[in-house]
Enzyme design. Structure first.
Site, short mmCIF file in Angstrom:
data_model
loop_
_atom_site.label_atom_id
_atom_site.label_comp_id
_atom_site.label_asym_id
_atom_site.label_seq_id
_atom_site.Cartn_x
_atom_site.Cartn_y
_atom_site.Cartn_z
N ASP A 1 0.82 -1.23 0.00
CA ASP A 1 0.00 0.00 0.00
C ASP A 1 0.84 1.26 0.00
OD1 ASP A 1 0.74 -0.55 2.58
OD2 ASP A 1 -1.22 -0.21 3.47
C1 LAN Z 1 3.92 -0.94 9.95
C2 LAN Z 1 3.71 0.46 9.63
C3 LAN Z 1 3.03 0.74 8.33
C4 LAN Z 1 2.06 -0.35 7.96
C5 LAN Z 1 1.03 0.09 6.89
C6 LAN Z 1 1.66 0.65 5.63
C7 LAN Z 1 0.12 1.16 7.47
C8 LAN Z 1 0.18 -1.12 6.54
O1 LAN Z 1 -0.86 -0.76 5.70
C9 LAN Z 1 1.02 -2.28 6.09
C10 LAN Z 1 1.98 -2.73 7.20
C11 LAN Z 1 2.90 -1.61 7.72
C12 LAN Z 1 4.03 -1.44 6.72
C13 LAN Z 1 3.56 -1.95 9.05
C14 LAN Z 1 3.92 -3.34 9.40
C15 LAN Z 1 4.39 -3.61 10.84
C16 LAN Z 1 5.22 -2.48 11.43
C17 LAN Z 1 6.46 -2.30 10.59
C18 LAN Z 1 4.34 -1.22 11.36
C19 LAN Z 1 3.06 -1.31 12.14
C20 LAN Z 1 5.21 -0.24 12.10
C21 LAN Z 1 5.85 -1.05 13.24
C22 LAN Z 1 5.62 -2.54 12.91
C23 LAN Z 1 6.84 -3.41 13.29
C24 LAN Z 1 6.48 -4.88 13.14
C25 LAN Z 1 7.25 -3.09 14.73
C26 LAN Z 1 8.32 -3.96 15.29
C27 LAN Z 1 7.75 -5.04 16.06
C28 LAN Z 1 7.86 -6.33 15.78
C29 LAN Z 1 6.85 -7.24 16.30
C30 LAN Z 1 8.97 -6.89 15.00
#
Ligand code: LAN
Length: 728
Positions: free
Chosen positions: A458
């Protein structure tokens, strides 16, 4: 500068907390790389004045003027943009804090400590301040995220951070935190990741950590559980974790860690049988209890594999291959790494393997700065190295929707934002991408920056939409030529699953049954990629727009993609008309996307029963003041749970949803728009309310720029539909 060890033995009680001088903090934006700097000398302060964005993010008065009170939606959007445009950073993007999770700083600070990385004094002070500010005033603990209930994970880990940064064990706040930790059974009741980090620190013994065997990386690719099939965040955390676990590397005891051995448990360290606590976990932390399958596997690994079968040669091969993959991850990202958990772990792995003076260790240390953010409460660790591409793409689209892109006043700002997106589009695939299991990325946008460089479905879709929309608005240059737009579309077309849905980083590579091996305890649905209505919608709407502008290119593939994606969106709707959201809280977020997808193929209130059901779902939940407010509990439980107060961001999401749907009931939408306008401040801003985002069902995360982006879009859409009428 002071080493972490320099704080040992400090025994005064901090009656008054140290503070840094906030007029000395500066945010540096180098092509989207955001780092905070504390200026030491007056000379530096003079040469590098504090910007409005610096002041805003630090919670200092910005001095921005009061504006003429908005009386119509577009006036309100214009006032908002007058304010928000001042926060654009020098590279053309917008920045913000990306806090929420409370388990990130511990990984970083423990890694700093055990790798003897000097911690700048200003960092030391402000990290402590942040943790004090986020301590639960009632019970003295910390939770998994800033709004969550106190848990062992949050409390044991953040207590440890405070001690490593010099907090006194007898500080009344520490006494209170310790009291709570002991009532929860002490650190032995923490989840797997807490046990891992405390073993690295030398405060637990490795026997307490359930196995993380690097040998899994040697499984042939066809095996259903081979790690390359896991969700990228899990496999990239598992990678350095398995390397460190295999080495059973621990920091040698220091006077401070010896103290921690006394403070974190309810019994003496010497009397603890660490092996017997592998599965101990407090109910407060046990969001996703381990399955009998995982418990059996763990039992077999501990009692049969490790003592009798684990062969030296095999272990060495596994460590070598794991190390190779760690190195590739570092090289592919210039040490920025996928995220804030594997970043510090990779630093630790490099330190163990290559020693303190290696380039890898030096570069990692620099990159840790990319995750840190300073706000009024102190210094925190962001959930990624920023939200640059994501927020910038959305902002451009919101401004266009509100009709403001045609006003000459915003041209410079928008062109600068376009330049930013141009610079950030990824131009090349990773070297030997198949060897490191990377998905293609040429043409994609990442969530944060090009350096991080991970394709997100996205983020690519919202990025290319913003670019196409702006480049096709009169008066804007074409910075990204057609073939690069095609590259982005090619990437989007790779990401669909057989179900028709789209996942986040890659198509799903493994079965949902992998969830039986979810060892993290604190998160749900993490082991493989899933389909998400949010990601699917972004891809569908990007393709629809693209088709209008480039009807020839891969028309058949796009047609099939869209049909299947829409089928998925329809199937994902619940009986009550709603969609469950995975990346924003929660039904209000996903509903906005799903209705946009349906609208893009002409399914609206007039024509579709399912759209009317979706609208009723929202209309039935409108609050008395005209707004919507949804609690993060919705994400945890899967049941719509109202917030005690309506929220500007969620109200904007629902307004957008209802307008996309073509809902014909003007009165409730107008009431919602009035509520959004009534919360706007005299200078055009909205104030921070509840947390907006989520991941892994249980952990919330902040998207502070949403309070600008989505109201601007909602106000614009309302005016497009009903006219820019006087509402106040
Ligand atoms: C994110 C942030 C952005 C998010 C969107 C683009 C909003 C979504 O539509 C797709 C997934 C994604 C890219 C996403 C995946 C997981 C993330 C990277 C996070 C929520 C930000 C932090 C999270 C990450 C996994 C945090 C670290 C923790 C672990 C359990 C490894």
């Amino acid at each position: 500068m002071s080493g972490p060890n320099s704080t040992i033995g400090q025994s005064h009680c901090e009656a008054e907390d140290e503070k840094t001088d906030y007029s000395r903090w500066r945010l540096l934006d180098e092509r989207g790389r955001q780092t905070w700097h504390y200026l030491r000398t007056d000379e530096e302060v003079r040469k590098w004045p504090q910007s409005i964005a610096d002041k805003y993010h630090l919670g200092l008065p910005t001095g921005l003027p009061e504006l003429t009170q908005a009386t119509s939606p577009v006036e309100s959007a214009r006032n908002a943009l007058t304010f928000f445009s001042q926060l654009q950073l020098s590279a053309g993007n917008w920045g913000c804090e990306y806090g929420g999770p409370m388990f990130l700083l511990p990984g970083l600070v423990i890694t700093w400590y055990v790798t003897e990385t000097p911690i700048p004094e200003a960092h030391r002070i402000e990290i402590k301040n942040y943790l004090w500010a986020r301590q639960d005033p009632e019970d003295g603990g910390w939770g998994l995220h800033i709004e969550g209930e106190s848990s062992v994970f949050g409390t044991a880990m953040n207590y440890t951070v405070l001690r490593l940064l010099g907090a006194d064990a007898e500080d009344p706040r520490m006494v209170k935190a310790r009291g709570l930790l002991h009532r929860l059974g002490g650190a032995v009741n923490g989840p797997h990741w807490a046990k891992f980090w405390l073993s690295v620190l030398g405060v637990c013994q490795w026997d307490i950590v359930n196995p993380v065997p690097p040998e899994l990386w040697l499984l042939p690719d066809w095996m259903p559980i081979a790690p390359w099939r896991w969700w990228i965040h899990m496999r990239q955390v598992f990678l350095p974790m398995s390397f460190v676990w295999s080495k059973k590397w621990s920091y040698s005891p220091t006077p401070l860690t010896l103290e921690l051995r006394k403070e974190l448990f309810t019994q003496t360290y010497e009397s603890i049988r660490f092996a017997s606590h592998r599965n101990s976990i407090s109910p407060k932390d046990n969001y996703h209890p381990k399955t009998w399958v995982l418990n059996t596997v763990n039992w077999a690994l501990v009692n049969v594999w490790n003592p009798y079968l684990r062969a030296n040669a095999l272990t060495r091969r596994a460590e070598a291959w794991t190390w190779d993959l760690i190195r590739r991850e570092d090289e592919n990202t210039d040490y920025a790494n996928l995220g804030p958990v594997n970043g510090p772990m990779n630093l630790l792995a490099c330190y163990i393997k290559e020693g303190p003076d290696a380039y890898s260790v030096k570069r990692h240390r620099e990159r840790m700065e990319d995750f840190l953010w300073v706000k009024a409460e102190g210094m925190l660790m962001n959930g990624t190295n920023g939200v640059q591409n994501w927020d910038t793409s959305f902002l451009i689209q919101a401004v266009i929707e509100a009709g403001l892109a045609r006003e000459p006043r915003w041209r410079k700002m928008l062109i600068h934002a376009l330049e930013y997106l141009e610079d950030q589009q990824i131009r090349e695939n990773c070297k030997e991408q198949d060897l490191c299991y990377r998905h293609p990325r040429k043409g994609a946008w990442a969530f944060s920056t090009r350096d991080q460089g991970y394709t997100v479905s996205d983020c690519t879709a919202e990025g290319v939409k913003a670019v196409m929309l702006l480049q096709n608005t009169p008066g804007y240059p074409e910075l990204i030529p057609d073939e690069r737009i095609h590259d982005a579309i090619d990437i989007i077309l790779t990401i669909q699953n057989p179900s028709g849905g789209c996942s986040s980083y890659e198509p799903t590579r493994g079965s949902e049954y992998m969830e039986y091996l979810n060892a993290a305890e604190v998160f749900g649905r993490i082991m493989v990629e899933y389909d998400y209505p949010e990601c699917t919608t972004a891809c569908v709407t990007a393709l629809s727009l693209f088709q209008k502008l480039y009807p020839e290119y891969r028309a058949a593939d796009i047609g099939t993609f869209k049909r299947n994606a829409l089928e998925y969106i329809r199937k994902a709707q619940r009986w009550d008309g709603s969609w469950y959201g995975s990346w924003g809280i929660c039904f209000t977020y996903a509903g906005m996307f799903a209705l946009e997808a349906l609208a893009s193929v002409g399914e609206t209130y007039k024509t579709s029963e399912r759209v009317r059901r979706a609208c009723s779902f929202f209309l039935d939940r409108q609050m008395a003041d005209g707004g919507w407010g949804e609690s993060y509990r919705s994400c945890e439980t899967g049941v719509y749970t109202p917030h005690e107060k309506s929220q500007v961001v969620q109200t904007a999401w629902v307004v957008i949803a209802l307008l996309e749907a073509g809902c014909e009931r003007r009165a409730p939408i107008e009431k919602a728009v009035k509520l959004i306008m009534s919360r706007q401040q005299a200078n055009g801003e909205w104030l921070q309310e509840g947390i907006e985002g989520v991941f892994n069902k249980s952990c919330m995360i902040s998207y502070p720029n949403y309070k600008f982006i989505f109201p601007i879009k909602a106000l614009g859409m309302f005016a497009n539909k009903f006219g820019d009428v006087k509402l106040q």
